[in-house]
Each structure stands twice: as C-alpha cells, then as structure tokens.
Design a protein around this motif. Structure first.
Motif, PDB file in Angstrom:
ATOM      1  N   GLY A 252     -58.077  16.428 -38.984  1.00  0.00           N
ATOM      2  CA  GLY A 252     -57.090  16.899 -39.949  1.00  0.00           C
ATOM      3  C   GLY A 252     -55.658  16.761 -39.491  1.00  0.00           C
ATOM      4  O   GLY A 252     -54.759  17.368 -40.074  1.00  0.00           O
ATOM      5  N   GLY A 253     -55.454  15.983 -38.440  1.00  0.00           N
ATOM      6  CA  GLY A 253     -54.098  15.803 -37.942  1.00  0.00           C
ATOM      7  C   GLY A 253     -53.682  16.812 -36.896  1.00  0.00           C
ATOM      8  O   GLY A 253     -52.586  16.728 -36.351  1.00  0.00           O
ATOM      9  N   GLY A 254     -54.541  17.807 -36.613  1.00  0.00           N
ATOM     10  CA  GLY A 254     -54.217  18.784 -35.581  1.00  0.00           C
ATOM     11  C   GLY A 254     -52.930  19.524 -35.878  1.00  0.00           C
ATOM     12  O   GLY A 254     -52.742  20.110 -36.938  1.00  0.00           O
ATOM     13  N   ARG A 255     -52.004  19.460 -34.936  1.00  0.00           N
ATOM     14  CA  ARG A 255     -50.731  20.167 -35.068  1.00  0.00           C
ATOM     15  C   ARG A 255     -49.851  19.567 -36.159  1.00  0.00           C
ATOM     16  O   ARG A 255     -48.991  20.252 -36.716  1.00  0.00           O
ATOM     17  N   SER A 256     -50.044  18.280 -36.477  1.00  0.00           N
ATOM     18  CA  SER A 256     -49.221  17.629 -37.499  1.00  0.00           C
ATOM     19  C   SER A 256     -49.679  17.960 -38.915  1.00  0.00           C
ATOM     20  O   SER A 256     -49.045  17.541 -39.887  1.00  0.00           O
ATOM     21  N   SER A 257     -50.769  18.707 -39.044  1.00  0.00           N
ATOM     22  CA  SER A 257     -51.288  19.064 -40.364  1.00  0.00           C
ATOM     23  C   SER A 257     -50.322  19.986 -41.104  1.00  0.00           C
ATOM     24  O   SER A 257     -49.622  20.809 -40.517  1.00  0.00           O
ATOM     25  N   ALA A 258     -50.330  19.862 -42.414  1.00  0.00           N
ATOM     26  CA  ALA A 258     -49.486  20.733 -43.243  1.00  0.00           C
ATOM     27  C   ALA A 258     -49.949  22.185 -43.209  1.00  0.00           C
ATOM     28  O   ALA A 258     -49.239  23.061 -43.727  1.00  0.00           O
ATOM     29  N   ARG A 259     -51.094  22.481 -42.611  1.00  0.00           N
ATOM     30  CA  ARG A 259     -51.489  23.890 -42.478  1.00  0.00           C
ATOM     31  C   ARG A 259     -50.533  24.651 -41.572  1.00  0.00           C
ATOM     32  O   ARG A 259     -50.452  25.875 -41.637  1.00  0.00           O
ATOM     33  N   GLU A 260     -49.792  23.943 -40.760  1.00  0.00           N
ATOM     34  CA  GLU A 260     -48.764  24.585 -39.942  1.00  0.00           C
ATOM     35  C   GLU A 260     -47.730  25.302 -40.816  1.00  0.00           C
ATOM     36  O   GLU A 260     -47.113  26.281 -40.387  1.00  0.00           O
ATOM     37  N   THR A 261     -47.540  24.815 -42.038  1.00  0.00           N
ATOM     38  CA  THR A 261     -46.514  25.399 -42.918  1.00  0.00           C
ATOM     39  C   THR A 261     -46.881  26.796 -43.415  1.00  0.00           C
ATOM     40  O   THR A 261     -46.041  27.480 -44.006  1.00  0.00           O
ATOM     41  N   ILE A 262     -48.114  27.220 -43.170  1.00  0.00           N
ATOM     42  CA  ILE A 262     -48.484  28.610 -43.484  1.00  0.00           C
ATOM     43  C   ILE A 262     -47.525  29.575 -42.800  1.00  0.00           C
ATOM     44  O   ILE A 262     -47.046  30.541 -43.405  1.00  0.00           O
ATOM     45  N   ALA A 263     -47.225  29.329 -41.532  1.00  0.00           N
ATOM     46  CA  ALA A 263     -46.330  30.210 -40.780  1.00  0.00           C
ATOM     47  C   ALA A 263     -44.945  30.238 -41.411  1.00  0.00           C
ATOM     48  O   ALA A 263     -44.286  31.283 -41.464  1.00  0.00           O
ATOM     49  N   ARG A 264     -44.494  29.105 -41.903  1.00  0.00           N
ATOM     50  CA  ARG A 264     -43.189  29.036 -42.539  1.00  0.00           C
ATOM     51  C   ARG A 264     -43.145  29.885 -43.809  1.00  0.00           C
ATOM     52  O   ARG A 264     -42.142  30.550 -44.090  1.00  0.00           O
ATOM     53  N   VAL A 265     -44.241  29.827 -44.577  1.00  0.00           N
ATOM     54  CA  VAL A 265     -44.274  30.575 -45.831  1.00  0.00           C
ATOM     55  C   VAL A 265     -44.280  32.079 -45.571  1.00  0.00           C
ATOM     56  O   VAL A 265     -43.620  32.849 -46.282  1.00  0.00           O
ATOM     57  N   VAL A 266     -45.009  32.524 -44.554  1.00  0.00           N
ATOM     58  CA  VAL A 266     -45.013  33.953 -44.214  1.00  0.00           C
ATOM     59  C   VAL A 266     -43.610  34.392 -43.792  1.00  0.00           C
ATOM     60  O   VAL A 266     -43.074  35.394 -44.279  1.00  0.00           O
ATOM     61  N   ALA A 267     -43.000  33.645 -42.868  1.00  0.00           N
ATOM     62  CA  ALA A 267     -41.651  33.986 -42.416  1.00  0.00           C
ATOM     63  C   ALA A 267     -40.661  33.903 -43.568  1.00  0.00           C
ATOM     64  O   ALA A 267     -39.744  34.733 -43.677  1.00  0.00           O
ATOM     65  N   GLY A 268     -40.835  32.913 -44.430  1.00  0.00           N
ATOM     66  CA  GLY A 268     -39.952  32.771 -45.586  1.00  0.00           C
ATOM     67  C   GLY A 268     -40.079  33.932 -46.547  1.00  0.00           C
ATOM     68  O   GLY A 268     -39.084  34.381 -47.133  1.00  0.00           O
ATOM     69  N   ALA A 269     -41.297  34.447 -46.710  1.00  0.00           N
ATOM     70  CA  ALA A 269     -41.504  35.599 -47.592  1.00  0.00           C
ATOM     71  C   ALA A 269     -40.802  36.837 -47.039  1.00  0.00           C
ATOM     72  O   ALA A 269     -40.187  37.610 -47.787  1.00  0.00           O
ATOM     73  N   VAL A 270     -40.879  37.024 -45.718  1.00  0.00           N
ATOM     74  CA  VAL A 270     -40.171  38.145 -45.089  1.00  0.00           C
ATOM     75  C   VAL A 270     -38.663  37.976 -45.285  1.00  0.00           C
ATOM     76  O   VAL A 270     -37.949  38.933 -45.630  1.00  0.00           O
ATOM     77  N   ALA A 271     -38.176  36.752 -45.084  1.00  0.00           N
ATOM     78  CA  ALA A 271     -36.751  36.486 -45.282  1.00  0.00           C
ATOM     79  C   ALA A 271     -36.331  36.732 -46.726  1.00  0.00           C
ATOM     80  O   ALA A 271     -35.258  37.298 -46.986  1.00  0.00           O
ATOM     81  N   LYS A 272     -37.163  36.338 -47.670  1.00  0.00           N
ATOM     82  CA  LYS A 272     -36.860  36.577 -49.090  1.00  0.00           C
ATOM     83  C   LYS A 272     -36.707  38.061 -49.385  1.00  0.00           C
ATOM     84  O   LYS A 272     -35.839  38.466 -50.173  1.00  0.00           O
ATOM     85  N   LEU A 273     -37.581  38.861 -48.783  1.00  0.00           N
ATOM     86  CA  LEU A 273     -37.505  40.307 -49.011  1.00  0.00           C
ATOM     87  C   LEU A 273     -36.169  40.868 -48.524  1.00  0.00           C
ATOM     88  O   LEU A 273     -35.588  41.751 -49.158  1.00  0.00           O
ATOM     89  N   TYR A 274     -35.665  40.346 -47.408  1.00  0.00           N
ATOM     90  CA  TYR A 274     -34.359  40.801 -46.926  1.00  0.00           C
ATOM     91  C   TYR A 274     -33.248  40.273 -47.825  1.00  0.00           C
ATOM     92  O   TYR A 274     -32.286  40.994 -48.146  1.00  0.00           O
ATOM     93  N   LEU A 275     -33.361  39.015 -48.242  1.00  0.00           N
ATOM     94  CA  LEU A 275     -32.326  38.425 -49.093  1.00  0.00           C
ATOM     95  C   LEU A 275     -32.225  39.123 -50.447  1.00  0.00           C
ATOM     96  O   LEU A 275     -31.157  39.118 -51.075  1.00  0.00           O
ATOM     97  N   ARG A 276     -33.335  39.732 -50.890  1.00  0.00           N
ATOM     98  CA  ARG A 276     -33.283  40.505 -52.133  1.00  0.00           C
ATOM     99  C   ARG A 276     -32.231  41.609 -52.032  1.00  0.00           C
ATOM    100  O   ARG A 276     -31.556  41.923 -53.012  1.00  0.00           O
ATOM    101  N   ARG A 277     -32.114  42.208 -50.853  1.00  0.00           N
ATOM    102  CA  ARG A 277     -31.119  43.263 -50.645  1.00  0.00           C
ATOM    103  C   ARG A 277     -29.708  42.735 -50.885  1.00  0.00           C
ATOM    104  O   ARG A 277     -28.805  43.486 -51.264  1.00  0.00           O
TER     105      ARG A 277
END
Length: 357
Positions: free
Chosen positions: A120-145
């Motif tokens: 599946g491409g190992g580290r180059s797989s797009a599943r790595e972007t899961i971490a980005r989405v979680v961090a992005g969701a946390v950032a969105k919650l702060y940006l709402r403020r």
C-alpha cells in the motif's frame, strides 16, 4: 521530516498496512474543549469506502486520544492519538513487491532508504493524512473562537470545471454530493466522469479550491515566513499535489491597473474593492477572504498493464491489484481544509508570540 508547524506542531507516524497511524499534536493552547463528534465527523469525510467513487476499503477510522486531554479539554501537554488499521489486504501487493510502480514512491524510497514497505505504499500511503485531519479538526475548533471559517470544495475533475469565482456558489452545498462540489449539476458530470474512468481501469486528477473567511489582518511574515508560502508548503506536502496558486494566481500576468486591489474607507474599516491578492499582501493577511487552488494528479496506481523495471534493473510489466481511488479529490477536500487550519492556527500563535517582543 515528519513534523509540520512551528508553535502548533503535528508529528505523524504509521504506515498503510501497519498496526495503526497516528500523531502527536504539540503547542495546542490549554483549555480548548474538544468536540469529539466533530473530530470524528472530519475523519468520516476522509475515510475510505464512503461512496461509489472512492476505494471500497472499509475502515472505521475511529480516533483514540491517548494524552493531553482531561475532562474533554486540552491541557497544554502533547496530544497523542492513534487510528487503528483494520482492513488491510497486503497480499494484493505481492505481485509488485520487487517492481517500481510508475510515478509512485517505490523507486525514490528505495533509492533514499535502501528499503521500502511495498504494501500500500507504506509511509507514502495517503492513510498518513489521517493524522493531518485529526490535527486539523483540533485547529478548526480553536479557529472557531476567532471566527475563522475554512471551506474547501472540488472545483475541477479532468476537463469539467467550475468558474474560478467562488462567490457565485453556495458553499454550504459542498457536502450534498459524493464529489464535494457546490454545483449539483456539475457534480453529477464529475461523478459520471470518475465512474467512466474507474470502469476503464484508469484514474483522473483535478483541482480543489479552498476559501478562508474571517482571517484577521497581520498573520504571516514579510520575508521568509510569508503566509502564502506557509500555505503552499502545507498543500504541497499532501499526497498527489502537483500545484498551488492563491488569489489570481497565474492569471495575474496582466497590467497593474487591472489587478491592483484599491483600498477604500468602509465605515471606518480599511477594505479593498477587489481581492486579486487572495487576502494576502507582502506575505501578510490583509483581512480579506483568503482563497487558493490545489492541483492533484491522477492516482498513480492504475488497474492496467504498465511498463516498468524491477529492483534488479530488469524491464518488466506490472498490473496493480487491490482497492484504489479512481480520483483522490472527494476524500482530499477535508485534508486541504485540515492543512489550512493547522497553518492558520500556527500563524496566529506565531503572531501572538511576536507581539510579546
């Protein structure tokens, strides 16, 4: 380089066919209440198997927070989280374990590290972007403020494209269809094209547009920390991204009298009559809408025979097997939003740190 950001930082880890993918968010201010349902909903927008135009791989993609959260609020400590992989089919990749897939990470990873995870491409797989989405969701919650809102949408698939001006669309309709396009008629054309390409064993690329409303003036630095450069770095780090332009982009090659954004006094607030600058001037936000476009290439893994070479330098023919997206755009929309959110929160915290001196 598995870490992104300066103050609000994400370090991601994991591979497509490993036990889990996850990350550590550092620099998140304390006292932020985490809406777990919202964070999970952002992951659901990215997860596979959500429609007939995405990979059929079935993953629940349920996030587990391990640290940095107490009584549902951030503590200021590092926020650790994982999402377990549950539906790998590693045998699908046995036939290509010694071959380099065209335009994929196989050859470059082998040259750089001398070893690669072909599943599946190992580290180059797009599943790595899961971490980005979680961090992005946390950032969105702060940006709402801060009343900062981020919306991305699919603006082009192949030769089917929306007009460039995002203001003519109702962006609240972006989630009304599988392809995440705010124009329902164009969306149906895009979906039909993706299905045709998938039936042919091929893939197709396109463009995602992102709009940020409510950004205050003053974010970004005038020389090496330009806000548009930060956003460009964020977007170009996403799998399959080949291009980034903000504001009028490449169409700005005109006369200055045609593209300059003239200022006027809007009831005591400095405003601009146009926004060809895309909300950023001299590398610093000017308070107008920030808008940019991100170009995604077709998925490199196609279900057709392709010429290549193997690890021993022999010419060979490969045909990929397994479950793959015919077009990354529908699932990439929340990833673009996530990276924009991480970048803007980082820029905001940097501006607050600068103000102390």
């Amino acid at each position: 380089m598995n870490t992104f950001g300066t103050i609000f930082r994400l370090t991601s880890f994991g591979e497509s066919h490993g036990a889990a993918v996850g990350g550590v968010i550092d620099g998140c201010p304390p006292g932020l209440e985490l809406d777990m349902d919202f964070i999970q909903s952002e992951l659901d927008r990215r997860r596979p198997g959500q429609s007939r135009i995405t990979t059929p791989r079935k993953e629940a993609d349920k996030v587990e927070f391990l640290s940095g959260v107490f009584e549902n609020k951030t503590t200021g400590a590092p926020i650790g989280f994982i999402v377990r992989n549950e539906n790998q089919q590693s045998s699908d990749y046995d036939n290509i374990k010694e071959a380099f897939r065209p335009s994929h990470a196989d050859f470059t990873y082998q040259q750089k590290y001398g070893i690669r995870d072909y599943r599946g491409g190992g580290r180059s797989s797009a599943r790595e972007t899961i971490a980005r989405v979680v961090a992005g969701a946390v950032a969105k919650l702060y940006l709402r403020r801060l009343n900062i809102d981020i919306t991305a949408y699919t603006s082009q698939v192949g030769d089917i494209a929306l007009e460039n001006d995002y203001r003519i669309y109702d962006l609240s309709r972006t989630e009304d269809n599988f392809v995440r396009c705010p124009d329902p008629d164009i969306a149906e054309q895009m979906i039909k094209l993706i299905q045709e390409v998938r039936y042919q064993g091929d893939t197709i690329g396109g463009t995602i547009t992102c709009v940020v409303k409510g950004t205050p003036a003053g974010l970004g630095e005038p020389v090496f920390g330009k806000l548009h450069a930060m956003l460009g770095s964020a977007m170009l780090s996403i799998n399959a991204v080949k291009g980034f332009e903000y504001g009028s982009g490449f169409s700005v090659v005109a006369r200055g009298s045609e593209v300059n954004d003239s200022f006027y006094n809007d009831n005591g607030r400095v405003n601009t009559r146009t926004n060809n600058s895309g909300g950023i001037q001299a590398g610093i936000s000017n308070g107008q809408d920030i808008y940019f476009r991100v170009a995604f290439k077709p998925v490199s893994t196609i279900l057709r025979e392709q010429q290549t070479v193997d690890m021993h330098g022999n010419d060979t023919i490969i045909k990929a097997r397994g479950r793959h997206d015919p077009c990354v755009l529908p699932r990439a929309v929340p990833i673009v939003e996530a990276m924009a959110a991480i970048t803007l929160l980082d820029a905001y915290l940097l501006s607050k740190a600068t103000a102390l001196f």
